[in-house]
Design a protein around this motif. Structure first.
Motif, short mmCIF file in Angstrom:
data_model
loop_
_atom_site.label_atom_id
_atom_site.label_comp_id
_atom_site.label_asym_id
_atom_site.label_seq_id
_atom_site.Cartn_x
_atom_site.Cartn_y
_atom_site.Cartn_z
N THR A 152 23.06 -23.88 16.67
CA THR A 152 23.94 -24.74 15.87
C THR A 152 23.98 -26.14 16.47
O THR A 152 23.89 -27.14 15.75
N THR A 153 24.07 -26.21 17.79
CA THR A 153 24.09 -27.49 18.49
C THR A 153 22.78 -28.23 18.30
O THR A 153 22.75 -29.44 18.07
N HIS A 155 20.65 -27.98 15.80
CA HIS A 155 20.57 -28.51 14.43
C HIS A 155 21.45 -29.75 14.27
O HIS A 155 21.06 -30.72 13.61
N TYR A 156 22.62 -29.73 14.87
CA TYR A 156 23.52 -30.89 14.78
C TYR A 156 22.86 -32.11 15.42
O TYR A 156 22.88 -33.20 14.85
N ALA A 158 19.65 -32.66 15.93
CA ALA A 158 18.51 -33.08 15.11
C ALA A 158 18.98 -33.92 13.92
O ALA A 158 18.37 -34.94 13.59
N ASP A 159 20.07 -33.51 13.29
CA ASP A 159 20.63 -34.28 12.17
C ASP A 159 21.11 -35.66 12.64
O ASP A 159 20.90 -36.66 11.95
N GLU A 160 21.76 -35.72 13.80
CA GLU A 160 22.27 -36.98 14.33
C GLU A 160 21.14 -37.96 14.66
O GLU A 160 21.31 -39.18 14.57
N GLU A 162 18.14 -38.01 13.18
CA GLU A 162 17.25 -38.25 12.04
C GLU A 162 17.29 -39.73 11.64
O GLU A 162 18.35 -40.35 11.59
N ARG A 164 16.12 -42.22 13.37
CA ARG A 164 16.24 -43.11 14.52
C ARG A 164 14.89 -43.35 15.21
O ARG A 164 14.85 -43.87 16.32
#
Length: 199
Positions: A152-153, A155-156, A158-160, A162, A164
């Motif tokens: 979960t961490t 994925h979070y 990776a989203d943050e 994205e 950059r």
């Protein structure tokens, strides 16, 4: 409890709080230390006192050392543009034992957990985003434990990251589901690092 044993029982109680030690193991350890007090207990007590006074967290990555910037972050050869993200310092040390990764690290200080009310701001995720922006990072390797909270961490993060301009990868083969880095052998960690894949 008599006064003569109160201090010893107090030491056993403190030792029993350490990970991997219960009351029986703590009692055996304390008895061994007392028997070897000159050779083991006194030097151990002095080393613990020294580390308690000098140990600190690296302001950049979160590693533990004796200065504000750890040896890894201070080494210019480690400025490879790669940051390996781990949950805690034990995982960083496990990665270093493999002697494969030559970049820098980022210690999160745990994982996201709704159950324990741990959110992104409770971890060092904002600091990671700042480092990616400020340090010319090209790749972030997510070396998080293969647990539900670890993934979960991942994925979070990776989203943050994205959009950059940074490649986000994760460890691949060799890390079993539910496995923790600190318990893996050096060869397994080395293989997983070499076979990392896009996240």
């Amino acid at each position: 409890m008599s006064n003569s044993t109160r201090d010893i029982e107090g030491l056993i109680d403190l030792m029993a709080r350490l990970p991997g030690l219960g009351p029986r193991s703590a009692r055996r350890a304390v008895l061994h230390l007392i028997k070897k007090r000159g050779m083991l207990m006194t030097p151990l007590a002095e080393a613990m006192q020294h580390v308690a006074a000098t140990a600190r967290e690296c302001v950049s990555c979160g590693n533990i050392g004796t200065s504000d910037i750890c040896d890894i972050c201070a080494d210019p050869r480690r400025a490879t543009g790669e940051i390996c993200v781990v949950e805690d310092v034990a995982d960083l040390w496990a990665m270093e034992r493999g002697q494969v990764f030559k970049g820098r690290y980022h210690v999160l200080g745990g994982t996201l957990s709704a159950l324990d009310a741990v959110g992104p701001d409770d971890l060092r995720i904002p600091k990671l985003v700042d480092r990616v922006r400020d340090e010319g990072v090209r790749e972030v390797i997510l070396a998080l434990n293969a647990t539900v909270d670890g993934q979960t961490t991942a994925h979070y993060i990776a989203d943050e990251l994205e959009g950059r301009g940074v490649t986000v990868t994760s460890l691949a083969q060799g890390v079993p589901i539910g496995g923790e880095l600190d318990y893996l052998d050096d060869g397994t960690i080395s293989a997983a690092l070499k076979a990392r894949k896009s996240f």
